[in-house]
Design a protein around this motif. Structure first.
Motif, PDB file in Angstrom:
ATOM      1  N   LEU A  90      -6.705  -6.999  13.371  1.00  0.00           N
ATOM      2  CA  LEU A  90      -6.409  -5.953  12.385  1.00  0.00           C
ATOM      3  C   LEU A  90      -7.454  -5.914  11.277  1.00  0.00           C
ATOM      4  N   LEU A  91      -7.931  -7.103  10.885  1.00  0.00           N
ATOM      5  CA  LEU A  91      -8.959  -7.165   9.841  1.00  0.00           C
ATOM      6  C   LEU A  91     -10.257  -6.519  10.313  1.00  0.00           C
ATOM      7  N   LEU A  92     -10.591  -6.756  11.574  1.00  0.00           N
ATOM      8  CA  LEU A  92     -11.786  -6.126  12.144  1.00  0.00           C
ATOM      9  C   LEU A  92     -11.650  -4.607  12.147  1.00  0.00           C
ATOM     10  N   GLN A  93     -10.477  -4.137  12.571  1.00  0.00           N
ATOM     11  CA  GLN A  93     -10.215  -2.694  12.597  1.00  0.00           C
ATOM     12  C   GLN A  93     -10.332  -2.105  11.191  1.00  0.00           C
ATOM     13  N   ASN A  94      -9.787  -2.854  10.241  1.00  0.00           N
ATOM     14  CA  ASN A  94      -9.818  -2.416   8.852  1.00  0.00           C
ATOM     15  C   ASN A  94     -11.266  -2.253   8.359  1.00  0.00           C
ATOM     16  N   THR A  95     -12.111  -3.234   8.690  1.00  0.00           N
ATOM     17  CA  THR A  95     -13.520  -3.167   8.294  1.00  0.00           C
ATOM     18  C   THR A  95     -14.172  -1.916   8.875  1.00  0.00           C
ATOM     19  N   GLN A 107     -21.781  11.246   3.500  1.00  0.00           N
ATOM     20  CA  GLN A 107     -22.223  12.503   4.111  1.00  0.00           C
ATOM     21  C   GLN A 107     -21.565  13.723   3.470  1.00  0.00           C
ATOM     22  N   GLY A 108     -20.699  13.464   2.507  1.00  0.00           N
ATOM     23  CA  GLY A 108     -20.100  14.560   1.757  1.00  0.00           C
ATOM     24  C   GLY A 108     -18.888  15.201   2.415  1.00  0.00           C
ATOM     25  N   TYR A 109     -18.315  14.579   3.446  1.00  0.00           N
ATOM     26  CA  TYR A 109     -17.145  15.151   4.111  1.00  0.00           C
ATOM     27  C   TYR A 109     -15.844  14.818   3.387  1.00  0.00           C
ATOM     28  N   LEU A 110     -15.934  13.873   2.475  1.00  0.00           N
ATOM     29  CA  LEU A 110     -14.701  13.432   1.822  1.00  0.00           C
ATOM     30  C   LEU A 110     -14.770  13.623   0.318  1.00  0.00           C
ATOM     31  N   ASP A 111     -13.730  14.160  -0.197  1.00  0.00           N
ATOM     32  CA  ASP A 111     -13.553  14.326  -1.624  1.00  0.00           C
ATOM     33  C   ASP A 111     -13.445  12.942  -2.280  1.00  0.00           C
ATOM     34  N   PRO A 112     -14.121  12.691  -3.416  1.00  0.00           N
ATOM     35  CA  PRO A 112     -14.100  11.358  -4.036  1.00  0.00           C
ATOM     36  C   PRO A 112     -12.695  10.810  -4.276  1.00  0.00           C
ATOM     37  N   ALA A 113     -11.785  11.698  -4.684  1.00  0.00           N
ATOM     38  CA  ALA A 113     -10.423  11.229  -4.985  1.00  0.00           C
ATOM     39  C   ALA A 113      -9.723  10.754  -3.710  1.00  0.00           C
ATOM     40  N   VAL A 114      -9.914  11.520  -2.624  1.00  0.00           N
ATOM     41  CA  VAL A 114      -9.295  11.143  -1.344  1.00  0.00           C
ATOM     42  C   VAL A 114      -9.898   9.835  -0.844  1.00  0.00           C
ATOM     43  N   PHE A 115     -11.216   9.765  -0.959  1.00  0.00           N
ATOM     44  CA  PHE A 115     -11.909   8.544  -0.532  1.00  0.00           C
ATOM     45  C   PHE A 115     -11.361   7.334  -1.275  1.00  0.00           C
ATOM     46  N   SER A 116     -11.307   7.470  -2.575  1.00  0.00           N
ATOM     47  CA  SER A 116     -10.867   6.383  -3.433  1.00  0.00           C
ATOM     48  C   SER A 116      -9.458   5.930  -3.068  1.00  0.00           C
ATOM     49  N   LYS A 117      -8.576   6.877  -2.813  1.00  0.00           N
ATOM     50  CA  LYS A 117      -7.185   6.562  -2.492  1.00  0.00           C
ATOM     51  C   LYS A 117      -7.111   5.814  -1.147  1.00  0.00           C
ATOM     52  N   GLU A 118      -7.787   6.380  -0.143  1.00  0.00           N
ATOM     53  CA  GLU A 118      -7.726   5.763   1.179  1.00  0.00           C
ATOM     54  C   GLU A 118      -8.421   4.407   1.221  1.00  0.00           C
ATOM     55  N   HIS A 119      -9.520   4.333   0.486  1.00  0.00           N
ATOM     56  CA  HIS A 119     -10.262   3.076   0.446  1.00  0.00           C
ATOM     57  C   HIS A 119      -9.425   1.981  -0.214  1.00  0.00           C
ATOM     58  N   ASN A 120      -8.758   2.351  -1.285  1.00  0.00           N
ATOM     59  CA  ASN A 120      -7.896   1.385  -1.973  1.00  0.00           C
ATOM     60  C   ASN A 120      -6.762   0.902  -1.085  1.00  0.00           C
ATOM     61  N   GLU A 121      -6.222   1.833  -0.300  1.00  0.00           N
ATOM     62  CA  GLU A 121      -5.148   1.442   0.617  1.00  0.00           C
ATOM     63  C   GLU A 121      -5.628   0.407   1.629  1.00  0.00           C
ATOM     64  N   LEU A 122      -6.841   0.642   2.117  1.00  0.00           N
ATOM     65  CA  LEU A 122      -7.404  -0.311   3.079  1.00  0.00           C
ATOM     66  C   LEU A 122      -7.635  -1.681   2.436  1.00  0.00           C
ATOM     67  N   LEU A 123      -8.114  -1.656   1.196  1.00  0.00           N
ATOM     68  CA  LEU A 123      -8.371  -2.917   0.495  1.00  0.00           C
ATOM     69  C   LEU A 123      -7.070  -3.673   0.242  1.00  0.00           C
ATOM     70  N   ARG A 130      -4.721 -11.121   4.290  1.00  0.00           N
ATOM     71  CA  ARG A 130      -5.260 -12.423   3.894  1.00  0.00           C
ATOM     72  C   ARG A 130      -4.155 -13.335   3.369  1.00  0.00           C
ATOM     73  N   LYS A 131      -3.242 -12.745   2.588  1.00  0.00           N
ATOM     74  CA  LYS A 131      -2.129 -13.540   2.057  1.00  0.00           C
ATOM     75  C   LYS A 131      -1.251 -14.061   3.194  1.00  0.00           C
ATOM     76  N   GLU A 132      -0.983 -13.176   4.149  1.00  0.00           N
ATOM     77  CA  GLU A 132      -0.149 -13.577   5.274  1.00  0.00           C
ATOM     78  C   GLU A 132      -0.839 -14.680   6.087  1.00  0.00           C
ATOM     79  N   MET A 133      -2.142 -14.485   6.281  1.00  0.00           N
ATOM     80  CA  MET A 133      -2.943 -15.460   7.030  1.00  0.00           C
ATOM     81  C   MET A 133      -2.897 -16.819   6.341  1.00  0.00           C
ATOM     82  N   GLU A 134      -3.055 -16.788   5.027  1.00  0.00           N
ATOM     83  CA  GLU A 134      -3.056 -18.026   4.257  1.00  0.00           C
ATOM     84  C   GLU A 134      -1.706 -18.742   4.388  1.00  0.00           C
ATOM     85  N   ALA A 135      -0.635 -17.950   4.290  1.00  0.00           N
ATOM     86  CA  ALA A 135       0.706 -18.512   4.422  1.00  0.00           C
ATOM     87  C   ALA A 135       0.883 -19.126   5.809  1.00  0.00           C
ATOM     88  N   LEU A 136       0.385 -18.412   6.819  1.00  0.00           N
ATOM     89  CA  LEU A 136       0.493 -18.918   8.194  1.00  0.00           C
ATOM     90  C   LEU A 136      -0.299 -20.201   8.357  1.00  0.00           C
TER      91      LEU A 136
END
Ligand SMILES: [Zn+2]
Length: 200
Positions: A90-95, A107-123, A130-136
């Motif tokens: 999943l981490l690889l897919q996320n990257t 390339q200009g296909y994404l609006d900065p606000a949309v990018f920022s929102k989606e990027h933050n979700e991925l982060l 990582r937290k789950e991995m650490e707990a495991l």
């Protein structure tokens, strides 16, 4: 650890008329030679043996460590290991998703606000994985310990080349203890559970 009596070793400085050197002596032997005949070994020889062992591992890591890891992944009924493997995927897919998103943004296909929102979700997702991995990784399961120690060693060896100098950080990180079988042979018991014998 002494292969003859099981006691621990003591670090001592030996002085001769010409030089000084570090040696390791069995505590039983120091107290009473009658109870353990193991003679001291030079620190220098242990370090040389470690260098040889590390270089052998670099060469044969796939033959030695991969089977250990594979048997854990296939035989273990420990669900944690399966989950860790899944999270790694999943981490690889996320990257990849992050890279695609960034490319679209550049390339200009994404609006900065949309990018920022989606990027933050991925982060945030990465953070959760990582937290789950650490707990495991902290669950007190022997299989998990072996798996994570073996993986860490394998990752290290994949990057490490052949060495000519002893590195105490590497030693500390991967070696649990040494077994002294004789003055000619010692074994390095690694944190992943393997003991590798080396001639001196
Ligand atoms: Zn001994």
């Amino acid at each position: 650890m002494c292969g003859e009596c099981g006691n621990t070793f003591k670090r001592r400085i030996h002085t001769t008329t010409t030089c000084k050197y570090v040696a390791w002596c069995c505590n039983t032997h120091i107290d009473d030679i009658e109870h353990c005949s193991m003679q001291f070994i030079k620190d220098e020889y242990i370090k040389l043996a470690f260098i040889t062992m590390q270089n052998k591992l670099v060469y044969a890591r796939k033959q030695i460590l991969k089977p250990l890891l594979d048997s854990l992944h296939t035989n273990s009924n420990d669900d944690n290991i399966a989950r860790v493997k899944e999270i790694e995927k999943l981490l690889l897919q996320n990257t990849e998703q992050q890279e695609i998103l960034t490319r679209f943004r550049v390339q200009g296909y994404l609006d900065p606000a949309v990018f920022s929102k989606e990027h933050n979700e991925l982060l945030m997702q990465v953070d959760n994985y990582r937290k789950e991995m650490e707990a495991l990784n902290h669950t007190q399961s022997d299989d998990m310990t072996v798996a994570s120690e073996t993986t860490a060693l394998l990752h290290f060896l994949n990057r490490a080349g052949l060495i000519t100098e002893f590195d105490d950080k590497v030693y500390e990180k991967f070696v649990n203890h040494i077994i002294v079988y004789s003055r000619q042979e010692i074994g390095f018991t690694l944190k992943c559970g393997l003991t590798l014998r080396e001639r001196m």
